[in-house]
Write a protein that holds these residues in place. Sequence first.
Motif, PDB file in Angstrom:
ATOM      1  N   LEU A  26      10.193 -18.286   1.976  1.00 37.10           N
ATOM      2  CA  LEU A  26       9.605 -17.374   1.006  1.00 37.10           C
ATOM      3  C   LEU A  26       9.662 -15.936   1.507  1.00 37.10           C
ATOM      4  O   LEU A  26       9.446 -15.668   2.694  1.00 37.10           O
ATOM      5  N   THR A  27       9.958 -15.046   0.590  1.00 37.67           N
ATOM      6  CA  THR A  27       9.944 -13.612   0.875  1.00 37.67           C
ATOM      7  C   THR A  27       9.008 -12.923  -0.095  1.00 37.67           C
ATOM      8  O   THR A  27       8.715 -13.440  -1.176  1.00 37.67           O
ATOM      9  N   CYS A  28       8.558 -11.759   0.289  1.00 40.06           N
ATOM     10  CA  CYS A  28       7.654 -11.003  -0.563  1.00 40.06           C
ATOM     11  C   CYS A  28       8.404 -10.552  -1.808  1.00 40.06           C
ATOM     12  O   CYS A  28       9.471  -9.927  -1.698  1.00 40.06           O
ATOM     13  N   VAL A  50       0.942 -11.756   4.118  1.00 36.18           N
ATOM     14  CA  VAL A  50       1.992 -12.528   4.794  1.00 36.18           C
ATOM     15  C   VAL A  50       2.769 -11.667   5.780  1.00 36.18           C
ATOM     16  O   VAL A  50       3.880 -12.015   6.175  1.00 36.18           O
ATOM     17  N   GLY A  51       2.207 -10.520   6.185  1.00 40.19           N
ATOM     18  CA  GLY A  51       2.859  -9.672   7.173  1.00 40.19           C
ATOM     19  C   GLY A  51       3.336  -8.349   6.642  1.00 40.19           C
ATOM     20  O   GLY A  51       3.841  -7.526   7.414  1.00 40.19           O
ATOM     21  N   CYS A  52       3.206  -8.121   5.327  1.00 41.35           N
ATOM     22  CA  CYS A  52       3.592  -6.834   4.759  1.00 41.35           C
ATOM     23  C   CYS A  52       2.343  -6.179   4.176  1.00 41.35           C
ATOM     24  O   CYS A  52       1.224  -6.678   4.336  1.00 41.35           O
ATOM     25  N   GLN A  53       2.520  -5.074   3.475  1.00 45.96           N
ATOM     26  CA  GLN A  53       1.377  -4.327   2.963  1.00 45.96           C
ATOM     27  C   GLN A  53       0.834  -4.893   1.652  1.00 45.96           C
ATOM     28  O   GLN A  53      -0.162  -4.392   1.135  1.00 45.96           O
ATOM     29  N   GLY A  89       5.360 -14.555   6.483  1.00 43.59           N
ATOM     30  CA  GLY A  89       4.865 -15.332   7.601  1.00 43.59           C
ATOM     31  C   GLY A  89       3.731 -16.246   7.169  1.00 43.59           C
ATOM     32  O   GLY A  89       3.599 -16.622   6.001  1.00 43.59           O
ATOM     33  N   GLN A  90       2.905 -16.609   8.113  1.00 41.92           N
ATOM     34  CA  GLN A  90       1.752 -17.435   7.787  1.00 41.92           C
ATOM     35  C   GLN A  90       0.716 -16.610   7.044  1.00 41.92           C
ATOM     36  O   GLN A  90       0.424 -15.478   7.417  1.00 41.92           O
ATOM     37  N   PRO A  91       0.150 -17.124   5.958  1.00 41.42           N
ATOM     38  CA  PRO A  91      -0.871 -16.375   5.216  1.00 41.42           C
ATOM     39  C   PRO A  91      -2.108 -16.113   6.082  1.00 41.42           C
ATOM     40  O   PRO A  91      -2.632 -17.018   6.729  1.00 41.42           O
ATOM     41  N   GLU A  92      -2.539 -14.874   6.098  1.00 36.54           N
ATOM     42  CA  GLU A  92      -3.718 -14.475   6.862  1.00 36.54           C
ATOM     43  C   GLU A  92      -4.720 -13.819   5.925  1.00 36.54           C
ATOM     44  O   GLU A  92      -4.351 -13.071   5.015  1.00 36.54           O
TER      45      GLU A  92
END
Length: 330
Positions: free
Chosen positions: A306-308, A285-288, A316-319
């Motif tokens: 939602l936050t990590c 979602v944009g983090c590690q 962010g958007q799930p990738e």
Amino acid sequence: MVGMESRNNPTRPAEGSTAQTEVDPQTAVLRISQLDAIELDSSLEQLLWSQFSQCFQNCRPGLLTPLEPELRALLQLLLWRFTLYSNCTTVGQSLLSLRYHNILSTSPRYRPLTRRQKLGLALLTAGPRWLQERSHSLLLCLGLSPGGPASDGDRGLLQKGLRSCLILASSIAQLASLINFLVFLRRGRHPVLAERIVGARAVFSKPNVVRDVTYQYMNRELLWHGFAEFLIFLLPLVNTRKLKATLSSLVLGGGSADGKGATEGTGVWKECGLCGEWPTMPHSVGCQHVFCYYCIKSHSIADAYLTCPKCGAEAGQPESVKMEVEMMGW
């Protein structure tokens, strides 16, 4: 000296008769005290029923449902027998230093209720409630339900007439209760219609007593209720995951996170940040950190902000993430 004692003697019987003049029926009782007594009695009845129903919680479900109106009426009559019938006061009234006074008596002093008044008060309190809960069953037994089999002739007219009479009686009783309550708000006597019918009125059981429930206790209860309502309103607005991640980063130290990122990068990708298992269809979602697709998708749908849960970064958007798995042989 003898003359002075003879003049003081008439006052001594008045001091000895304080037990008879202990209760002054003319002292007005606060409306809120009478309403509080009714609420306390209702809460006690509900508490008794909950304790009684818990005795059958391990039995077949719905065992008490067919006889619930009768059991409630029986518990109410038992409570009446050991409170109102014995002491001429209910539990709620005794907590507020109140008791019933017989207004049909011509004596200016306090007079307790007679047995007939107590019995009438019990029947007028438990009877209408039982009839209201059993009205549908009684109509079915008499064949007076609206959906019951239709009859012709005089029998059909009789059924319609009885049904109309029952509906009219119920409406009149509710209207009379409403009028009685409005009169109570105006005059401060007889909050319940049954009290007015049998001639019972709430008076103080002790002289010069307004309320045994102190205002300090009331203020404390109001403060806790207000605080609880504030928490109920505030807690849904707090993002507990982000708060938890922020506190963990402050406690564990966020400066060493970058230094450990290179060495623990591969270890972070071995488990889902939400369920803690090996990531199935890993997404980022944009983090590690990585997550299972179904975990992050369901949480992002449920929480738009939602936050990590690991680092507190905004999601962010799930990738999709490509991972290389090295098979090691033994």
